[in-house]
Write a protein that holds these residues in place. Sequence first.
Motif, PDB file in Angstrom:
ATOM      1  N   ASN A 219       0.849  -1.176   0.000  1.00 14.48           N
ATOM      2  CA  ASN A 219       0.000   0.000   0.000  1.00 14.48           C
ATOM      3  C   ASN A 219       0.891   1.234   0.000  1.00 14.48           C
ATOM      4  OD1 ASN A 219      -1.857   2.014   0.355  1.00 14.48           O
ATOM      5  ND2 ASN A 219      -2.573   1.338   2.366  1.00 14.48           N
ATOM      6  N   PHE A 220       0.956   1.885  -1.160  1.00 10.92           N
ATOM      7  CA  PHE A 220       1.799   3.073  -1.273  1.00 10.92           C
ATOM      8  C   PHE A 220       0.994   4.357  -1.060  1.00 10.92           C
ATOM      9  CE2 PHE A 220       4.038  -0.059  -3.973  1.00 10.92           C
ATOM     10  CZ  PHE A 220       5.251  -0.066  -3.319  1.00 10.92           C
ATOM     11  N   GLY A 221      -0.236   4.206  -0.574  1.00 14.24           N
ATOM     12  CA  GLY A 221      -1.085   5.380  -0.446  1.00 14.24           C
ATOM     13  C   GLY A 221      -0.722   6.286   0.710  1.00 14.24           C
ATOM     14  N   ASN A 222      -0.031   5.763   1.702  1.00 14.49           N
ATOM     15  CA  ASN A 222       0.321   6.567   2.874  1.00 14.49           C
ATOM     16  C   ASN A 222       1.829   6.585   3.056  1.00 14.49           C
ATOM     17  OD1 ASN A 222      -2.440   7.086   3.677  1.00 14.49           O
ATOM     18  ND2 ASN A 222      -2.539   4.925   4.268  1.00 14.49           N
ATOM     19  N   VAL A 223       2.519   7.130   2.091  1.00 16.83           N
ATOM     20  CA  VAL A 223       3.976   7.177   2.119  1.00 16.83           C
ATOM     21  C   VAL A 223       4.414   8.495   2.735  1.00 16.83           C
ATOM     22  CG1 VAL A 223       6.073   7.105   0.739  1.00 16.83           C
ATOM     23  CG2 VAL A 223       4.092   5.718   0.085  1.00 16.83           C
ATOM     24  N   ALA A 224       5.181   8.410   3.835  1.00 23.38           N
ATOM     25  CA  ALA A 224       5.597   9.624   4.529  1.00 23.38           C
ATOM     26  C   ALA A 224       6.612  10.418   3.723  1.00 23.38           C
ATOM     27  CB  ALA A 224       6.169   9.262   5.898  1.00 23.38           C
ATOM     28  N   ALA A 225       7.491   9.722   3.026  1.00 23.32           N
ATOM     29  CA  ALA A 225       8.526  10.395   2.251  1.00 23.32           C
ATOM     30  C   ALA A 225       8.527   9.810   0.844  1.00 23.32           C
ATOM     31  CB  ALA A 225       9.883  10.220   2.902  1.00 23.32           C
ATOM     32  N   GLU A 226       8.207  10.628  -0.131  1.00 20.56           N
ATOM     33  CA  GLU A 226       8.158  10.158  -1.503  1.00 20.56           C
ATOM     34  C   GLU A 226       8.808  11.202  -2.414  1.00 20.56           C
ATOM     35  OE1 GLU A 226       4.453   9.790  -4.232  1.00 20.56           O
ATOM     36  OE2 GLU A 226       4.689   7.835  -3.260  1.00 20.56           O
ATOM     37  N   VAL A 227       9.701  10.752  -3.274  1.00 21.65           N
ATOM     38  CA  VAL A 227      10.426  11.649  -4.163  1.00 21.65           C
ATOM     39  C   VAL A 227      10.145  11.244  -5.596  1.00 21.65           C
ATOM     40  CG1 VAL A 227      12.687  12.482  -4.883  1.00 21.65           C
ATOM     41  CG2 VAL A 227      12.252  11.996  -2.452  1.00 21.65           C
ATOM     42  N   ALA A 228       9.523  12.139  -6.362  1.00 17.70           N
ATOM     43  CA  ALA A 228       9.298  11.891  -7.787  1.00 17.70           C
ATOM     44  C   ALA A 228      10.580  12.236  -8.526  1.00 17.70           C
ATOM     45  CB  ALA A 228       8.134  12.728  -8.294  1.00 17.70           C
ATOM     46  N   PHE A 229      11.314  11.220  -8.935  1.00 22.10           N
ATOM     47  CA  PHE A 229      12.592  11.466  -9.592  1.00 22.10           C
ATOM     48  C   PHE A 229      12.389  11.991 -11.010  1.00 22.10           C
ATOM     49  CE2 PHE A 229      16.826  10.481 -11.251  1.00 22.10           C
ATOM     50  CZ  PHE A 229      17.626  10.880 -10.181  1.00 22.10           C
ATOM     51  N   ASP A 230      11.435  11.416 -11.748  1.00 17.56           N
ATOM     52  CA  ASP A 230      11.101  11.917 -13.079  1.00 17.56           C
ATOM     53  C   ASP A 230       9.758  11.332 -13.498  1.00 17.56           C
ATOM     54  OD1 ASP A 230      11.062  12.869 -15.742  1.00 17.56           O
ATOM     55  OD2 ASP A 230      13.245  12.751 -15.844  1.00 17.56           O
ATOM     56  N   LEU A 231       8.808  12.181 -13.855  1.00 15.39           N
ATOM     57  CA  LEU A 231       7.494  11.741 -14.337  1.00 15.39           C
ATOM     58  C   LEU A 231       7.451  11.648 -15.860  1.00 15.39           C
ATOM     59  CD1 LEU A 231       5.161  13.867 -12.012  1.00 15.39           C
ATOM     60  CD2 LEU A 231       5.947  11.520 -11.692  1.00 15.39           C
ATOM     61  N   PHE A 232       8.443  12.198 -16.534  1.00 14.72           N
ATOM     62  CA  PHE A 232       8.568  12.158 -17.996  1.00 14.72           C
ATOM     63  C   PHE A 232       7.392  12.834 -18.717  1.00 14.72           C
ATOM     64  CE2 PHE A 232      10.665   8.186 -16.417  1.00 14.72           C
ATOM     65  CZ  PHE A 232      11.972   8.577 -16.649  1.00 14.72           C
ATOM     66  N   ASP A 233       6.775  13.822 -18.071  1.00 13.69           N
ATOM     67  CA  ASP A 233       5.629  14.508 -18.678  1.00 13.69           C
ATOM     68  C   ASP A 233       6.108  15.635 -19.596  1.00 13.69           C
ATOM     69  OD1 ASP A 233       4.161  12.839 -17.137  1.00 13.69           O
ATOM     70  OD2 ASP A 233       3.394  14.353 -15.768  1.00 13.69           O
ATOM     71  N   ARG A 234       6.726  15.241 -20.731  1.00 15.75           N
ATOM     72  CA  ARG A 234       7.261  16.259 -21.637  1.00 15.75           C
ATOM     73  C   ARG A 234       7.622  15.601 -22.966  1.00 15.75           C
ATOM     74  NH1 ARG A 234      11.183  14.587 -18.013  1.00 15.75           N
ATOM     75  NH2 ARG A 234      13.305  14.252 -18.787  1.00 15.75           N
ATOM     76  N   THR A 235       8.023  16.419 -23.913  1.00 13.46           N
ATOM     77  CA  THR A 235       8.472  15.894 -25.208  1.00 13.46           C
ATOM     78  C   THR A 235       9.961  16.112 -25.431  1.00 13.46           C
ATOM     79  OG1 THR A 235       7.890  17.985 -26.288  1.00 13.46           O
ATOM     80  CG2 THR A 235       6.218  16.258 -26.256  1.00 13.46           C
ATOM     81  N   ASP A 236      10.564  17.004 -24.648  1.00 11.74           N
ATOM     82  CA  ASP A 236      11.997  17.297 -24.787  1.00 11.74           C
ATOM     83  C   ASP A 236      12.790  16.436 -23.816  1.00 11.74           C
ATOM     84  OD1 ASP A 236      14.543  18.271 -25.044  1.00 11.74           O
ATOM     85  OD2 ASP A 236      14.086  20.290 -24.318  1.00 11.74           O
ATOM     86  N   GLY A 290      19.787  18.513  -9.677  1.00 15.17           N
ATOM     87  CA  GLY A 290      21.119  18.096  -9.261  1.00 15.17           C
ATOM     88  C   GLY A 290      21.026  16.875  -8.363  1.00 15.17           C
ATOM     89  N   ASN A 291      21.798  16.845  -7.289  1.00 14.62           N
ATOM     90  CA  ASN A 291      21.712  15.746  -6.336  1.00 14.62           C
ATOM     91  C   ASN A 291      20.328  15.683  -5.703  1.00 14.62           C
ATOM     92  OD1 ASN A 291      24.334  15.110  -6.848  1.00 14.62           O
ATOM     93  ND2 ASN A 291      25.139  15.830  -4.892  1.00 14.62           N
ATOM     94  N   THR A 292      19.802  14.478  -5.563  1.00 13.13           N
ATOM     95  CA  THR A 292      18.458  14.286  -5.021  1.00 13.13           C
ATOM     96  C   THR A 292      18.543  13.591  -3.675  1.00 13.13           C
ATOM     97  OG1 THR A 292      17.542  14.103  -7.255  1.00 13.13           O
ATOM     98  CG2 THR A 292      16.190  13.255  -5.447  1.00 13.13           C
ATOM     99  N   ASP A 293      17.831  14.125  -2.693  1.00 16.53           N
ATOM    100  CA  ASP A 293      17.811  13.556  -1.350  1.00 16.53           C
ATOM    101  C   ASP A 293      16.660  12.552  -1.268  1.00 16.53           C
ATOM    102  OD1 ASP A 293      17.854  12.946   1.325  1.00 16.53           O
ATOM    103  OD2 ASP A 293      17.727  15.024   2.028  1.00 16.53           O
ATOM    104  N   VAL A 294      16.989  11.256  -1.124  1.00 15.62           N
ATOM    105  CA  VAL A 294      15.957  10.227  -0.997  1.00 15.62           C
ATOM    106  C   VAL A 294      15.921   9.665   0.425  1.00 15.62           C
ATOM    107  CG1 VAL A 294      16.040   9.627  -3.435  1.00 15.62           C
ATOM    108  CG2 VAL A 294      17.498   8.378  -1.825  1.00 15.62           C
ATOM    109  N   THR A 295      16.427  10.418   1.377  1.00 14.38           N
ATOM    110  CA  THR A 295      16.397   9.996   2.774  1.00 14.38           C
ATOM    111  C   THR A 295      14.962   9.732   3.218  1.00 14.38           C
ATOM    112  OG1 THR A 295      18.349  11.359   3.229  1.00 14.38           O
ATOM    113  CG2 THR A 295      17.042  10.636   5.125  1.00 14.38           C
ATOM    114  N   GLY A 296      14.766   8.602   3.892  1.00 14.44           N
ATOM    115  CA  GLY A 296      13.437   8.261   4.387  1.00 14.44           C
ATOM    116  C   GLY A 296      12.628   7.398   3.447  1.00 14.44           C
TER     117      GLY A 296
END
Length: 328
Positions: A219-236, A290-296
């Motif tokens: 169940n990913f519906g109640n995630v305290a820490a979530e980082v969207a690294f890339d949604l790819f919502d683009r053409t470029d 740049g650098n992404t913090d995925v702590t948690g």
Amino acid sequence: MNSLLRSLSSGLALLALLAWAAAPATAQDVVFDSFDRTDFSDIGSFAGGADGVGIGVGPTTGVGGAENTALSVGINPGAGGSFAGIIIPGPAGNTDITGTNFLTFSFRPVGAGNPIAEGNLTLTLEINLQEDTDGNGTFEGASDDEFRAEYRIETTGADYQFVEIPLSSFRKVNAPEAGNGVLDTDAILQVVPVFGGMQGPEFSYAIDELAFTQDSRFNFGNVAAEVAFDLFDRTDFSDIGSFAGGADGVGIGVGPTTGVGGAENTALSVGINPGNGGSFAGITIPGPAGNTDVTGTDFLSFEFRPVGAGNPIAEGNLTLTLETNEGR
């Protein structure tokens, strides 16, 4: 996260995780084998391909910590390049898994100094579903289908990992003329885990709570820490790097495609030409700033599908190893 099982087969949201994050059981969930016993005379085994290869089964400690509630499998790869597997029959002949969407089980190395746990032995685990469409109690390659998903197992640590495989990721593997080419969910005779191409020292592993479930156990519906690294919502996609080599003619390209929600230009399409074979090709996805913090966070998740009609991955004519690498 101290473990990794990498999918070698196509499918959506292929997950290999460390702990149960269980959703409630549904009426369609089917427990294929909980292994709560000491007599495993019903478990078949087979091995070959090299001198000295051997396999044996017995009871071990299960997910909940109780003795004799899981199956331990010991394997001696012999001279290397061997294969060894077990045959797990259904609870009452053919098993009806209609309405389920995932095959789930828990997996861990057994014993101190286990080469899997220490990262000294990388293996490919094949999970096969074998049918018995005529109900005679036997899988017959000339008339029954076999479907397979494959995973590359690397360092695992000593604890149980929960593995969830979408049934959509299983691909037909036996002769094209055998069966009807469709997974007959009301006629699953047995589940057959196999290690192939093994080399190295002896090792043991445990498997527990083999079940088919309607819903994902996560169940990913109640995630305290979530980082969207890339949604790819683009053409470029000029920020997406690519590399390829290892053989003449290999090439790779990227572009936009239809996303999970069905909207155009909301996903990344990657096209690969393997050239003359034995090649490699990959992409480099930079962090959002740049650098992404995925702590948690604990899990890396993404959606995957073949693109285009007649795709050899979707048709089961191309088996690949997908490596997902973290660069720091």
